[in-house]
Design an enzyme around this catalytic site. Sequence first.
Site, short mmCIF file in Angstrom:
data_model
loop_
_atom_site.label_atom_id
_atom_site.label_comp_id
_atom_site.label_asym_id
_atom_site.label_seq_id
_atom_site.Cartn_x
_atom_site.Cartn_y
_atom_site.Cartn_z
CG LEU A 218 107.04 70.07 30.23
CD1 LEU A 218 105.68 70.12 30.59
CD2 LEU A 218 107.61 71.58 31.74
CG ASP A 219 105.28 73.39 27.59
OD1 ASP A 219 104.66 72.31 27.68
OD2 ASP A 219 105.70 74.42 28.18
CD GLU A 220 110.23 71.05 22.46
OE1 GLU A 220 110.32 70.72 21.55
OE2 GLU A 220 110.72 72.23 23.49
#
Lengths: 275, 275, 275, 275
Positions: A218-220
């Site tokens: 996530l968000d990476e």
Amino acid sequence: MIAVIQCKDQVGLVATISNVLAAEQLNITSLREHVDPIENRFFIRIEVDKEVPKAMLEAKLRSLLPPEAIVAVNPRTEKKIIVLVTREYHCLSDILVRHHFKTLGASVQHVIGNYPMLEDICQRFEVPFSHISHQDLPKEVFEQKIMDVLLNHQPDYIVLAKFMRILSPSFVTAFSSHIINIHHSFLPAFAGANPYRQAFERGVKLIGATAHFVTDQLDEGPIIAQQIIPVTHSFTAADMVKAGKEIETSVLARALRLVFDDRVLVYKNKTVVFE
Amino acid sequence: MIAVIQCKDQVGLVATISNVLAAEQLNITSLREHVDPIENRFFIRIEVDKEVPKAMLEAKLRSLLPPEAIVAVNPRTEKKIIVLVTREYHCLSDILVRHHFKTLGASVQHVIGNYPMLEDICQRFEVPFSHISHQDLPKEVFEQKIMDVLLNHQPDYIVLAKFMRILSPSFVTAFSSHIINIHHSFLPAFAGANPYRQAFERGVKLIGATAHFVTDQLDEGPIIAQQIIPVTHSFTAADMVKAGKEIETSVLARALRLVFDDRVLVYKNKTVVFE
Amino acid sequence: MIAVIQCKDQVGLVATISNVLAAEQLNITSLREHVDPIENRFFIRIEVDKEVPKAMLEAKLRSLLPPEAIVAVNPRTEKKIIVLVTREYHCLSDILVRHHFKTLGASVQHVIGNYPMLEDICQRFEVPFSHISHQDLPKEVFEQKIMDVLLNHQPDYIVLAKFMRILSPSFVTAFSSHIINIHHSFLPAFAGANPYRQAFERGVKLIGATAHFVTDQLDEGPIIAQQIIPVTHSFTAADMVKAGKEIETSVLARALRLVFDDRVLVYKNKTVVFE
Amino acid sequence: MIAVIQCKDQVGLVATISNVLAAEQLNITSLREHVDPIENRFFIRIEVDKEVPKAMLEAKLRSLLPPEAIVAVNPRTEKKIIVLVTREYHCLSDILVRHHFKTLGASVQHVIGNYPMLEDICQRFEVPFSHISHQDLPKEVFEQKIMDVLLNHQPDYIVLAKFMRILSPSFVTAFSSHIINIHHSFLPAFAGANPYRQAFERGVKLIGATAHFVTDQLDEGPIIAQQIIPVTHSFTAADMVKAGKEIETSVLARALRLVFDDRVLVYKNKTVVFE
């Protein structure tokens, strides 16, 4: 015609590629090359002035390049996309307007919302909308319903235009490097939920937005584009949200333009962006 | 090692050049190419991972390229410069500090001022300073005195770091494409004298600065870099001058970095900047 | 509630005004004041936390301020606007979307186009559109037809969203300080027609856009907002037009937000913008 | 003359303050007021056109304001500062140049370095330098030696211009709201050590710097100013460090200008910046 290639780096790759193009009497009008010395990886984007059969040129290039080379010649200039949304109109409206006036560089095939309220704006632009609610559904059922629409359309890219659900790793993996998300912060600052509230409480003087490919972290995922705008002590958290919407719209539009123009190459957790 | 080449465009130039490099076992680590379709002009900048004799490689490239090609291989990484100033310290000090700590990408051989007050800061950094006053001198005599210093040093570039005298066409022509000026406005807005006063009276909301090569057309030379900063109604003309100094320092530093790194190619009235 | 006042400067104005507010038990939540020392002019914008009758408060303030003071208390939060367009969709679409989702800070009463092609997008948002062609008409007849629509609606502001006709001084004077234009350059650079062509030929590294009030001096009215974006040697003139549209849309949206939020005061040829 | 005040908010504060000023025949040339509704806190900065005795005006204001009000009238225009450094020259050099040409808005009384190498640049500008090594010393002894220099000078502010040691809470508390640090990232992204390495590995497209007041919470103090610059895939970690130095220098210079000009008010973990 555009050729985009990445492979393991070695001496002579540019010569190999440009010899093929010269033999076809193709004149290179713009060329960007990058070598990542840590990954030992070669990236190139070439624009030439004429058209030749795509399959023939790809085959010739592949026959001379390392076997693991990723070669894409003459990607179609108009991509096909599906847009996923939740409740916020700003990114979707911008995409629909550009789609309508044929300046998006892509055609919006379908919009899927987990709430119904953005159906109206889609109808105004005659773009099909499906309301697929996540409520009272196991995640795998919810995602399977979305998947059914996607498989029906075979889009080049899936755009999360403020889609506020987290997709499961299996879903993300199925469309690896083909899901583009707009995150409402300058990642990696304020990852996760409520970034504007976090930004407000920290008293920052800039807020930002990040467009990135989605991975199962996530968000990476690999970052495509980021922008910021200044804020001051006079901004409430609600003012930051409002200002953030402007920058979200702008940075997503920019990222889509870069991707649809075949300027973004992905390798591991990073992008090479030949602007 | 860096190679920078420009010539008339034709099919096969990249192949020609990259074949030469591959034959020398040079791996291209970064390549930028641009074709100006209106001028039918080819520009390329190549970084390779190893060193070979400069003269040999230049000769090989020239023998295979059109006769009018401009070929520069392995330009020395540290350029030699002469700086001309008048009374303002900000650009000169920035250059002297970077020179002193060896982060300028160039060595300041000499500073020439038409006023004496900047000698002190030069002395603090042990850089020779000559005071050559323009007063009571015919322009040709004034410029000949400057020319004498220049010819003594054979600099790669002459930097006008807020030098407030207009150089004659004959002087400029003698150092064509080798004189870099910082102009205190966002050219072409407010060309000529007192741009901040003009900007103040017009009530603009942005002010800028422009670094450009000097030609015999005042303020009309090829632009290397431009930047702006926001201003408001609360800025007096003096405040604009002060804010302008910040942006002048910054944009000149950026232009010099680009030029010294062999990223700026000049053709007619424009630059190609491979950032 | 917001109060916006300008008048000749003198000692004690803030005290006079704030005493009136305090007597009404109004708490000032945000205050911006500016004195232009050259024009000897006082400008103030005050936000207070409660509502009192507008007419009463204006009368109290006027009775204590110099007779020429311009006092506006509690301007209605939603302005009424008429938009004039020609053929380009980008600024109009942005305005229509914000109008539709009630985030414009104004209501679009009517759109007038001197070409018919933008009627379609207006219809999609149920905003009335009148096609008033300038062709084969004397300017005064063309403008009278526009005027008839305007008088019918009594708008607070007229927005020229890429309206490519020059309005006559008499028209402009009739709506003095109430016509907002978006100009496709960083004024005063490239005033007049074809600014992107001019920018391309000059080889600039930044292009900009300017939102300003229209006066009878073409491209010379008080500037509200300006923004720029970087361009490179790789931009064709057409690319600059395309990039310019992004910045035009953005800067007009910002200027409208400032004006509709009563943050822009006009005096002579300049604005005071209390952001 | 400048007055800066903060206190608990209540109705009538602007009236109270402006009445005092009007009674002294002081004309307000610029006024910024802000109320933080969550903290119920009032902040104001006033510039007036004449000078009156500082102590008298402060006393009059205090007598009419809530007892906890923080009132500072006519802060001296030139602040006194001590600069702490480690090994990097860029921020210090910029401060020394501005100090030397009297455009810093402050006087550098002393520089303290925990390494010796920046003594040379200080000597060139005749600014005293003390080498206080942290090596082989308990932290409290190291800090006491620094404290001794500080107490000797009674500076208005301590500037950490790339001082790479973490100060103990007791030290920080002793100079609360008077220590300004430049942090080499866009906080809160990449707090802690090696932010450029982190930024490189994350593949961000912007890097930034943050100037903030130091509190006993590392990298958590009130933010004064932040700026960013774009980076691309072609930047190595070392290139990011280099680019970061430019932005660090710039943002620290801006923060110092704001603080020395009495434009920054601190309350709890945030700043109010009246630019």
